[in-house]
Write a protein that holds these residues in place. Structure first.
Motif, PDB file in Angstrom:
ATOM      1  N   CYS A  37      14.938 -13.604  34.979  1.00 28.60           N
ATOM      2  CA  CYS A  37      15.923 -12.637  35.485  1.00 28.60           C
ATOM      3  C   CYS A  37      16.863 -12.262  34.346  1.00 28.60           C
ATOM      4  N   THR A  38      17.406 -11.063  34.421  1.00 30.59           N
ATOM      5  CA  THR A  38      18.435 -10.677  33.449  1.00 30.59           C
ATOM      6  C   THR A  38      19.589 -11.684  33.479  1.00 30.59           C
ATOM      7  N   SER A  39      19.820 -12.304  34.633  1.00 26.10           N
ATOM      8  CA  SER A  39      20.880 -13.312  34.718  1.00 26.10           C
ATOM      9  C   SER A  39      20.587 -14.499  33.802  1.00 26.10           C
ATOM     10  N   ASP A  40      19.304 -14.895  33.654  1.00 28.94           N
ATOM     11  CA  ASP A  40      18.972 -15.969  32.712  1.00 28.94           C
ATOM     12  C   ASP A  40      19.382 -15.555  31.297  1.00 28.94           C
ATOM     13  N   GLY A 174      22.417   1.987  36.951  1.00 27.02           N
ATOM     14  CA  GLY A 174      21.457   0.966  36.522  1.00 27.02           C
ATOM     15  C   GLY A 174      20.207   1.057  37.371  1.00 27.02           C
ATOM     16  N   ILE A 175      19.079   1.259  36.707  1.00 29.22           N
ATOM     17  CA  ILE A 175      17.802   1.299  37.420  1.00 29.22           C
ATOM     18  C   ILE A 175      16.787   0.385  36.741  1.00 29.22           C
ATOM     19  N   GLY A 176      17.268  -0.821  36.401  1.00 31.95           N
ATOM     20  CA  GLY A 176      16.348  -1.917  36.141  1.00 31.95           C
ATOM     21  C   GLY A 176      15.844  -2.365  37.513  1.00 31.95           C
ATOM     22  N   GLY A 198      20.167   5.774  34.408  1.00 33.79           N
ATOM     23  CA  GLY A 198      19.412   4.921  33.495  1.00 33.79           C
ATOM     24  C   GLY A 198      18.841   5.791  32.405  1.00 33.79           C
ATOM     25  N   SER A 199      18.230   5.165  31.385  1.00 32.87           N
ATOM     26  CA  SER A 199      17.678   6.000  30.305  1.00 32.87           C
ATOM     27  C   SER A 199      16.186   5.798  30.100  1.00 32.87           C
ATOM     28  N   ARG A 200      15.604   4.730  30.672  1.00 29.62           N
ATOM     29  CA  ARG A 200      14.176   4.495  30.412  1.00 29.62           C
ATOM     30  C   ARG A 200      13.335   5.390  31.325  1.00 29.62           C
ATOM     31  N   PRO A 201      12.427   6.200  30.707  1.00 26.55           N
ATOM     32  CA  PRO A 201      11.650   7.153  31.520  1.00 26.55           C
ATOM     33  C   PRO A 201      10.860   6.487  32.640  1.00 26.55           C
ATOM     34  N   ASN A 217      21.047  10.410  32.800  1.00 27.82           N
ATOM     35  CA  ASN A 217      20.838   9.590  31.609  1.00 27.82           C
ATOM     36  C   ASN A 217      22.205   9.395  30.944  1.00 27.82           C
ATOM     37  N   TYR A 218      22.688   8.153  30.969  1.00 26.16           N
ATOM     38  CA  TYR A 218      24.038   7.891  30.448  1.00 26.16           C
ATOM     39  C   TYR A 218      24.087   8.054  28.927  1.00 26.16           C
ATOM     40  N   ARG A 219      22.909   8.105  28.297  1.00 26.73           N
ATOM     41  CA  ARG A 219      22.906   8.317  26.840  1.00 26.73           C
ATOM     42  C   ARG A 219      23.056   9.795  26.477  1.00 26.73           C
ATOM     43  N   VAL A 265      26.732  -5.402  42.131  1.00 22.42           N
ATOM     44  CA  VAL A 265      25.937  -6.628  42.040  1.00 22.42           C
ATOM     45  C   VAL A 265      25.651  -6.969  40.575  1.00 22.42           C
ATOM     46  N   ASN A 266      26.218  -6.182  39.672  1.00 17.35           N
ATOM     47  CA  ASN A 266      26.012  -6.475  38.251  1.00 17.35           C
ATOM     48  C   ASN A 266      26.738  -7.769  37.905  1.00 17.35           C
ATOM     49  N   TYR A 267      26.083  -8.587  37.137  1.00 18.34           N
ATOM     50  CA  TYR A 267      26.645  -9.869  36.681  1.00 18.34           C
ATOM     51  C   TYR A 267      27.343  -9.555  35.370  1.00 18.34           C
ATOM     52  N   ASP A 339      14.451  -8.937  25.424  1.00 15.82           N
ATOM     53  CA  ASP A 339      14.262  -7.808  24.511  1.00 15.82           C
ATOM     54  C   ASP A 339      14.175  -6.465  25.226  1.00 15.82           C
ATOM     55  N   LYS A 340      13.830  -6.493  26.527  1.00 18.91           N
ATOM     56  CA  LYS A 340      13.751  -5.265  27.325  1.00 18.91           C
ATOM     57  C   LYS A 340      12.996  -4.126  26.640  1.00 18.91           C
ATOM     58  N   PRO A 341      11.696  -4.300  26.361  1.00 13.05           N
ATOM     59  CA  PRO A 341      10.942  -3.140  25.868  1.00 13.05           C
ATOM     60  C   PRO A 341      11.031  -1.997  26.869  1.00 13.05           C
TER      61      PRO A 341
HETATM   62  P1  NDP Z   1      18.250  -4.351  33.573  1.00 12.78           P
HETATM   63  O1  NDP Z   1      18.829  -4.702  32.240  1.00 12.78           O
HETATM   64  O2  NDP Z   1      16.774  -4.295  33.704  1.00 12.78           O
HETATM   65  O3  NDP Z   1      18.828  -2.951  34.031  1.00 12.78           O
HETATM   66  C1  NDP Z   1      20.118  -2.531  33.702  1.00 12.78           C
HETATM   67  C2  NDP Z   1      20.231  -1.046  33.963  1.00 12.78           C
HETATM   68  O4  NDP Z   1      21.532  -0.615  33.607  1.00 12.78           O
HETATM   69  C3  NDP Z   1      19.245  -0.199  33.166  1.00 12.78           C
HETATM   70  O5  NDP Z   1      18.805   0.862  33.955  1.00 12.78           O
HETATM   71  C4  NDP Z   1      20.101   0.310  32.025  1.00 12.78           C
HETATM   72  O6  NDP Z   1      19.619   1.526  31.502  1.00 12.78           O
HETATM   73  C5  NDP Z   1      21.422   0.515  32.727  1.00 12.78           C
HETATM   74  N1  NDP Z   1      22.575   0.510  31.828  1.00 12.78           N
HETATM   75  C6  NDP Z   1      22.771  -0.260  30.743  1.00 12.78           C
HETATM   76  N2  NDP Z   1      23.946   0.044  30.152  1.00 12.78           N
HETATM   77  C7  NDP Z   1      24.491   1.026  30.883  1.00 12.78           C
HETATM   78  C8  NDP Z   1      25.707   1.767  30.773  1.00 12.78           C
HETATM   79  N3  NDP Z   1      26.577   1.541  29.804  1.00 12.78           N
HETATM   80  N4  NDP Z   1      25.965   2.691  31.704  1.00 12.78           N
HETATM   81  C9  NDP Z   1      25.092   2.916  32.711  1.00 12.78           C
HETATM   82  N5  NDP Z   1      23.921   2.257  32.861  1.00 12.78           N
HETATM   83  C10 NDP Z   1      23.638   1.315  31.960  1.00 12.78           C
HETATM   84  O7  NDP Z   1      18.890  -5.396  34.596  1.00 12.78           O
HETATM   85  P2  NDP Z   1      18.412  -5.936  36.034  1.00 12.78           P
HETATM   86  O8  NDP Z   1      18.077  -4.793  36.917  1.00 12.78           O
HETATM   87  O9  NDP Z   1      17.405  -7.007  35.839  1.00 12.78           O
HETATM   88  O10 NDP Z   1      19.744  -6.637  36.534  1.00 12.78           O
HETATM   89  C11 NDP Z   1      20.928  -5.881  36.731  1.00 12.78           C
HETATM   90  C12 NDP Z   1      22.125  -6.800  36.850  1.00 12.78           C
HETATM   91  O11 NDP Z   1      22.090  -7.505  38.087  1.00 12.78           O
HETATM   92  C13 NDP Z   1      22.175  -7.882  35.763  1.00 12.78           C
HETATM   93  O12 NDP Z   1      23.510  -7.983  35.291  1.00 12.78           O
HETATM   94  C14 NDP Z   1      21.781  -9.135  36.507  1.00 12.78           C
HETATM   95  O13 NDP Z   1      22.277 -10.291  35.894  1.00 12.78           O
HETATM   96  C15 NDP Z   1      22.445  -8.851  37.832  1.00 12.78           C
HETATM   97  N6  NDP Z   1      22.006  -9.686  38.946  1.00 12.78           N
HETATM   98  C16 NDP Z   1      22.920  -9.949  39.929  1.00 12.78           C
HETATM   99  C17 NDP Z   1      22.613 -10.720  41.024  1.00 12.78           C
HETATM  100  C18 NDP Z   1      23.583 -10.887  42.165  1.00 12.78           C
HETATM  101  O14 NDP Z   1      23.301 -11.632  43.120  1.00 12.78           O
HETATM  102  N7  NDP Z   1      24.729 -10.212  42.170  1.00 12.78           N
HETATM  103  C19 NDP Z   1      21.296 -11.346  41.112  1.00 12.78           C
HETATM  104  C20 NDP Z   1      20.345 -10.899  40.115  1.00 12.78           C
HETATM  105  C21 NDP Z   1      20.713 -10.126  39.046  1.00 12.78           C
HETATM  106  P3  NDP Z   1      18.387   1.668  30.490  1.00 12.78           P
HETATM  107  O15 NDP Z   1      17.414   2.526  31.227  1.00 12.78           O
HETATM  108  O16 NDP Z   1      18.960   2.321  29.294  1.00 12.78           O
HETATM  109  O17 NDP Z   1      17.856   0.308  30.197  1.00 12.78           O
END
Ligand code: NDP
Ligand code: ZN
Length: 351
Positions: A37-40, A174-176, A198-201, A217-219, A265-267, A339-341
């Motif tokens: 997880c990104t949290s790790d 955020g669209i991870g 998000g920025s990744r296509p 796209n925030y970029r 929900v962002n950490y 590394d998030k490819p």
């Molecule tokens: P990812 O890193 O895969 O996705 C992050 C997203 O945020 C990407 O779409 C990225 O865009 C975008 N982003 C990055 N920087 C910015 C910015 N400055 N402005 C706007 N958008 C931005 O993360 P995950 O989806 O895996 O996880 C998201 C968060 O959720 C993490 O912080 C994780 O730790 C947290 N989390 C929280 C939990 C909870 O219970 N609250 C549980 C699990 C996770 P780009 O397309 O450029 O990559």
């Protein structure tokens, strides 16, 4: 037993540990499929929880029960189970107050890879097994079911915290994998327009599949002007934050209508303070609510979310961009998460 651990800040590696003890209410589980997880990543490389030594990482798993305590009624060795990332103590006062995720103290329902060894071990311990495990429905692929541990419940919690209602315009930052599940959750709750940032296509394409009506796209320029242009200066009803950093809140407050809610929900792995812009917050009187929360865990939540997969209301398959086979590949999967490819959404390791 072997496990893949945080050895200290910025240090990871394989370690040997004693097999965990199984108390009367607990279970020992062997992983079948796990995901980093990104949290790790925040935990190891940003030191977000402080220093941790020789702690086995991971909190997303589907597994096979190998041992249960004498008081466990609903599970037995051999059962395939979904294990939520958050495993509360269900008899705590916090759980009785409705905040099981904080049972025992703030964030203390989050035990794996926080207060105790996580799921990247040959065996892992689950407290309160009857309250925290869910049987894996046979129709769900275990690799896909791992998304029920954390990605689906967290993204959906964002939509709950934002209180998305029919027809609401919703901004999802955020669209991870988490944000994508926030988009899916908002769509299931009846959102009208959904702006996804998000920025990744690849993530943008998948966000559209889940119901995003526009990608920002925030970029390419700041989020505020892009949202304001598209909404003719009105802004959005609700927002879910699943990416960005401490400064993201200021941008989102600026585009939120009075009466709007942010579900975060962002950490926030780093930064000292979340700044709320005074004027755009209605000088303190704008009825713009910021709600941030750790996902709810537990069995009922897992069973209900699994039913969305069983009945075809949600597919998590688009999240699984990288599949590894074999326990030893946990390391590669975690490094990939760090590394998030650009073609990555979520890696999963089938053990
Ligand atoms: P990812 O890193 O895969 O996705 C992050 C997203 O945020 C990407 O779409 C990225 O865009 C975008 N982003 C990055 N920087 C910015 C910015 N400055 N402005 C706007 N958008 C931005 O993360 P995950 O989806 O895996 O996880 C998201 C968060 O959720 C993490 O912080 C994780 O730790 C947290 N989390 C929280 C939990 C909870 O219970 N609250 C549980 C699990 C996770 P780009 O397309 O450029 O990559
Ligand atoms: Zn997680």
């Amino acid at each position: 037993m072997k496990g893949f651990a945080m050895l200290g800040l910025n240090k990871i590696g394989w370690i040997e540990k004693e097999k965990p003890q199984c108390g009367p209410l607990d279970a020992l589980v062997q992983p079948v499929a796990v995901a980093p997880c990104t949290s790790d990543v925040h935990t190891v490389w940003e030191g977000a929880l402080g220093d941790r030594h020789d702690m086995i990482l991971g909190h997303e798993a589907v597994g096979k029960v190998v041992e249960v305590g004498s008081l466990v009624r609903c599970f037995k060795p051999g059962d395939k189970v979904i294990v939520p990332a958050i495993t509360p103590d269900w008899n705590s006062l916090e759980a009785q107050a409705g905040y099981s995720m904080h049972s025992g103290g703030m964030l203390a329902g989050w035990k794996f890879s926080n207060f105790k060894d996580g799921v990247f071990g040959e065996l892992f311990h689950v407290n309160d097994a009857d309250g925290n495990l869910a049987l894996l429905p046979p129709s769900i692929d275990p690799a896909e079911a791992v998304m029920l541990s954390d990605m689906v419940p967290t993204g959906f919690h964002g939509a709950e915290l934002a209180d998305v209602q029919y027809g609401d315009s919703v901004l999802v930052v955020g669209i991870g994998p988490v944000g994508l599940m926030a988009v899916a959750g908002a769509a299931l709750r009846g959102a009208g327009e959904i702006f996804a940032v998000g920025s990744r296509p690849l993530c943008a394409d998948v966000a559209r599949e889940y119901g995003a009506t526009a990608i920002i796209n925030y970029r390419d320029g700041d989020i505020v002007s892009q949202v304001m242009d598209r909404t003719k200066g009105k802004g959005v009803d609700k927002a879910i934050i699943a990416g960005g950093d401490v400064d993201t809140f200021a941008e989102v407050i600026r585009v939120l209508k009075p009466g709007g809610r942010i579900g975060n929900v962002n950490y926030l792995g780093s930064g000292d303070a979340v700044k709320i812009p005074r004027i755009e917050w209605g000088c303190g009187m704008g009825h713009k609510i910021v709600a941030g929360g750790l996902m709810p865990g537990g069995r009922l939540r897992m069973e209900k979310l699994a039913s969305l997969l069983v009945h075809g209301r949600l597919s998590v398959a688009p999240l699984l961009t990288h599949r590894f086979k074999g326990f030893e590949n946990i390391e590669s999967a975690l490094l990939m998460m760090k590394d998030k490819p650009r073609d990555l959404i979520k890696p999963v390791v089938v053990v």
